[in-house]
Design an enzyme around this catalytic site. Structure first.
Site, PDB file in Angstrom:
ATOM      1  N   LYS A 169      20.146  23.348 161.504  1.00  0.00           N
ATOM      2  CA  LYS A 169      18.793  23.002 161.949  1.00  0.00           C
ATOM      3  C   LYS A 169      18.790  21.503 162.235  1.00  0.00           C
ATOM      4  O   LYS A 169      18.932  20.680 161.325  1.00  0.00           O
ATOM      5  CB  LYS A 169      17.803  23.370 160.849  1.00  0.00           C
ATOM      6  N   GLU A 243      22.166  16.233 149.830  1.00  0.00           N
ATOM      7  CA  GLU A 243      22.538  14.829 150.042  1.00  0.00           C
ATOM      8  C   GLU A 243      21.232  14.108 150.301  1.00  0.00           C
ATOM      9  O   GLU A 243      20.627  14.281 151.351  1.00  0.00           O
ATOM     10  CB  GLU A 243      23.443  14.685 151.267  1.00  0.00           C
ATOM     11  N   CYS A 283      21.423   6.257 154.053  1.00  0.00           N
ATOM     12  CA  CYS A 283      21.224   6.601 152.637  1.00  0.00           C
ATOM     13  C   CYS A 283      22.138   5.770 151.740  1.00  0.00           C
ATOM     14  O   CYS A 283      21.851   5.597 150.566  1.00  0.00           O
ATOM     15  CB  CYS A 283      21.505   8.078 152.447  1.00  0.00           C
ATOM     16  N   GLU A 384      13.227   3.752 148.394  1.00  0.00           N
ATOM     17  CA  GLU A 384      14.079   3.718 149.582  1.00  0.00           C
ATOM     18  C   GLU A 384      13.233   3.360 150.795  1.00  0.00           C
ATOM     19  O   GLU A 384      12.295   4.075 151.126  1.00  0.00           O
ATOM     20  CB  GLU A 384      14.732   5.091 149.792  1.00  0.00           C
TER      21      GLU A 384
HETATM   22  P1  NAD Z   1      13.527  14.499 155.843  1.00  0.00           P
HETATM   23  O1  NAD Z   1      13.695  14.910 154.442  1.00  0.00           O
HETATM   24  O2  NAD Z   1      12.166  14.191 156.336  1.00  0.00           O
HETATM   25  O3  NAD Z   1      14.082  15.632 156.835  1.00  0.00           O
HETATM   26  C1  NAD Z   1      15.409  16.083 156.788  1.00  0.00           C
HETATM   27  C2  NAD Z   1      15.487  17.432 157.457  1.00  0.00           C
HETATM   28  O4  NAD Z   1      14.749  18.381 156.682  1.00  0.00           O
HETATM   29  C3  NAD Z   1      14.890  17.485 158.861  1.00  0.00           C
HETATM   30  O5  NAD Z   1      15.655  18.330 159.683  1.00  0.00           O
HETATM   31  C4  NAD Z   1      13.528  18.108 158.605  1.00  0.00           C
HETATM   32  O6  NAD Z   1      13.012  18.787 159.739  1.00  0.00           O
HETATM   33  C5  NAD Z   1      13.866  19.082 157.497  1.00  0.00           C
HETATM   34  N1  NAD Z   1      12.727  19.523 156.687  1.00  0.00           N
HETATM   35  C6  NAD Z   1      11.566  18.881 156.454  1.00  0.00           C
HETATM   36  N2  NAD Z   1      10.770  19.657 155.669  1.00  0.00           N
HETATM   37  C7  NAD Z   1      11.472  20.780 155.388  1.00  0.00           C
HETATM   38  C8  NAD Z   1      11.199  21.947 154.624  1.00  0.00           C
HETATM   39  N3  NAD Z   1      10.025  22.115 154.001  1.00  0.00           N
HETATM   40  N4  NAD Z   1      12.138  22.898 154.536  1.00  0.00           N
HETATM   41  C9  NAD Z   1      13.328  22.741 155.161  1.00  0.00           C
HETATM   42  N5  NAD Z   1      13.628  21.676 155.916  1.00  0.00           N
HETATM   43  C10 NAD Z   1      12.725  20.696 156.024  1.00  0.00           C
HETATM   44  O7  NAD Z   1      14.526  13.283 156.050  1.00  0.00           O
HETATM   45  P2  NAD Z   1      14.726  12.382 157.336  1.00  0.00           P
HETATM   46  O8  NAD Z   1      13.541  11.490 157.452  1.00  0.00           O
HETATM   47  O9  NAD Z   1      15.104  13.225 158.514  1.00  0.00           O
HETATM   48  O10 NAD Z   1      16.019  11.545 156.924  1.00  0.00           O
HETATM   49  C11 NAD Z   1      15.953  10.409 156.157  1.00  0.00           C
HETATM   50  C12 NAD Z   1      16.297  10.722 154.714  1.00  0.00           C
HETATM   51  O11 NAD Z   1      17.548  11.377 154.643  1.00  0.00           O
HETATM   52  C13 NAD Z   1      16.454   9.500 153.861  1.00  0.00           C
HETATM   53  O12 NAD Z   1      15.816   9.673 152.623  1.00  0.00           O
HETATM   54  C14 NAD Z   1      17.945   9.373 153.661  1.00  0.00           C
HETATM   55  O13 NAD Z   1      18.324   8.676 152.520  1.00  0.00           O
HETATM   56  C15 NAD Z   1      18.359  10.782 153.642  1.00  0.00           C
HETATM   57  N6  NAD Z   1      19.777  10.894 154.003  1.00  0.00           N
HETATM   58  C16 NAD Z   1      20.691  11.179 153.041  1.00  0.00           C
HETATM   59  C17 NAD Z   1      22.042  11.241 153.344  1.00  0.00           C
HETATM   60  C18 NAD Z   1      23.070  11.521 152.304  1.00  0.00           C
HETATM   61  O14 NAD Z   1      24.187  11.857 152.669  1.00  0.00           O
HETATM   62  N7  NAD Z   1      22.771  11.406 151.024  1.00  0.00           N
HETATM   63  C19 NAD Z   1      22.457  11.021 154.649  1.00  0.00           C
HETATM   64  C20 NAD Z   1      21.495  10.740 155.612  1.00  0.00           C
HETATM   65  C21 NAD Z   1      20.164  10.682 155.278  1.00  0.00           C
END
Ligand code: NAD
Length: 482
Positions: A169, A243, A283, A384
């Site tokens: 997704k 993650e 992240c 963050e």
């Molecule tokens: P987010 O949590 O808003 O969204 C991530 C994904 O989850 C998107 O595809 C979103 O559409 C989906 N999503 C949202 N609500 C959902 C639900 N209820 N059920 C299933 N899927 C859902 O994060 P973001 O803003 O896209 O990314 C930034 C965040 O990601 C930051 O907190 C960052 O630290 C984290 N991140 C972590 C890593 C890691 O490897 N630890 C890597 C990259 C980003």
């Protein structure tokens, strides 16, 4: 969306516009707004493809994954340009390394496809006892927008090499590279082995997490959404990896900065660890900078000088160091944190490029900000930000630095800067983070363990051992002989 080897719109016929992060007036494309029924179609396609895919000899899966890697490599520049447009990440500093990492991950996991194997037990002459590593089934990979190709690479080739089929997704803010990757992979993989859906998290993302046909949810994103995903997947006892976010400490000991040449090398590497080159939208950004009081002024001055010289601008321009913030919401969030930091008592600004937004650009651009004489209790040091903001905090001894480093609910990455081996290893071992780097600030090495302690996540899918845990289940077979 790619479902069962076919390009399909959403069943409901709805669309989402994809806007270029670096040029907001440019609509790059529109993608389907998938919902429950689309998640269901994709999961059914992946389930249908699973028996044949898992039954292939690993050499066949290996061959196909390596062919995908070659084709991705041929398309690397196209993928990089698309990343720069879609995410706003600068082409030279970010987008190219990200597409190269994707290629490397397909090569790595394709190459080791035969390593998803069990063990034989020394059970005596009358017994043959062994374990098998069997695939889980259908893996739903949920991706964020900050470096979509790299994170798709963390999940997809490992899951496929282990014999699973996948539904990815893509993030609603940056879906295009993932669709392109699927188009390339789809030239080689049987239909339904890799499916890609698009849409909003609360719609099709949620539908995948809830779907009984999804055996494993591999989620990368924010900690609050991850918490919700974990409870929804946990409710139906699906396999899960997370993650999540980070607020990673970077600890500078005096031995790392004992002469000017050392300070220069230190600060170049330290700048990498801030992930300013990805607008801080990482992240693993080392966003809390603990500097020993003896070298505080000289190190901070040098870091601020280098960060201040970074060129913020058009992500597609080869001379740009730092591209665009993904969207208005994220931009406003970052600005809110900067205002909050500036309002703290005793704060000093080592660098404030927050207002020097380049003229003539049509997007959300944000230069780096470094707060000095910070406190680990400030919001800007606890939460963050996911923006180019660093909080520098002085310390007087290792115990104090480690106590502050560990005083966080996050535990993803950490950076230790020291030329004393004992001191460096002592800190590396005591810091509560899943990934600690010493005297370097760059990115992941293919195949390394990568994942979080505490609220930064569960799982280590980028390493072979982690991928075995994350993408297979173990079966024990005991046979009486004779
Ligand atoms: P987010 O949590 O808003 O969204 C991530 C994904 O989850 C998107 O595809 C979103 O559409 C989906 N999503 C949202 N609500 C959902 C639900 N209820 N059920 C299933 N899927 C859902 O994060 P973001 O803003 O896209 O990314 C930034 C965040 O990601 C930051 O907190 C960052 O630290 C984290 N991140 C972590 C890593 C890691 O490897 N630890 C890597 C990259 C980003």
């Amino acid at each position: 969306m790619l479902i069962g080897g076919e390009w399909v719109p959403a069943v409901a016929g709805e669309w989402i516009d994809v806007v270029s992060a670096g040029q907001r007036s440019l609509t790059l494309a529109r993608v389907p707004r998938g919902r429950d029924e689309d998640a269901d179609r994709a999961v059914k396609a992946a389930r249908a493809a699973f028996p044949a895919w898992r039954s292939l000899h690993f050499k066949e899966r290996q061959k196909l994954l390596l062919q995908v890697a070659d084709a991705l490599s041929d398309a690397a520049e196209e993928l990089s340009l698309m990343t720069a447009r879609d995410t706003g990440n600068a082409l030279r500093t970010q987008a190219r390394p990200e597409s190269q990492t994707l290629v490397d991950l397909f090569r790595y996991f394709g190459g080791i496809a035969g390593e998803f194997k069990g063990v034989t037990l020394p059970a005596g002459d009358g017994q043959l006892q062994y374990t098998r590593r069997e695939p889980l089934g259908v893996v739903a990979g949920i991706l964020p927008w900050n470096s979509p190709l790299m994170i798709a690479g963390f999940k997809t080739p490992a899951a496929l090499a282990a014999g699973n089929t996948v539904v990815l997704k893509a993030a609603e803010d940056a879906p295009l590279t993932i669709l392109k990757m699927a188009e390339i992979a789809g030239r080689f993989l049987p239909p339904g082995v890799l499916n890609v859906v698009t849409g909003y998290g609360q719609e099709i993302g949620e539908a995948l997490v809830q779907h009984p046909g999804v055996d494993k949810v591999s989620f990368t994103g924010s900690t609050p959404v991850g918490r919700h995903v974990a409870s929804a997947a946990g409710e139906r006892l699906a396999h899960l990896s997370l993650e999540l976010g980070g607020k990673s400490p970077s600890v500078v000991f005096p031995s790392a900065a004992s002469d000017p040449a050392q300070v220069d090398a230190l600060t170049s590497n330290l700048l990498l660890s801030t992930r300013f080159a990805r607008q801080g939208q990482s992240c693993t950004a080392g966003s809390r900078l603990f500097i020993h009081a003896d070298v505080y002024d000289q190190v901070l001055e040098a870091v601020a000088a280098k960060a201040g010289a970074m060129k913020v601008g058009d992500p597609l321009d080869e001379t740009t160091d730092m591209g665009a913030i993904i969207n208005e919401k994220q931009f406003d969030r970052i600005r809110g944190y900067i205002s909050d930091g500036k309002a703290q008592q005793g704060v000093e600004l080592a660098l404030d490029c927050s207002e020097s937004i380049p003229a003539g650009l049509d997007g959300y651009f944000q230069g780096p900000t470094i707060f000095s004489m910070g406190s680990n209790d400030w919001r800007v040091a606890r939460e963050e930000i996911f923006g180019p903001v660093l909080v520098a905090i002085p310390f007087s001894d290792a115990d104090e630095a480690i106590r502050m480093a560990n005083d966080s609910h996050y535990g993803l990455a950490a950076y230790v800067w020291s030329n004393d081996l004992n001191e460096a290893l002592d800190a590396a071992h005591r810091i509560e983070s899943g990934w600690v780097q010493v005297n370097q600030g760059g990115g992941q090495v293919i195949g390394q363990a990568y994942g979080g302690y505490k609220s930064s996540g569960i799982g280590r899918e980028v390493s072979l051992e982690g991928a075995m845990e994350g993408f297979t289940q173990m079966k024990q077979i005991n046979i009486k002989i004779g």
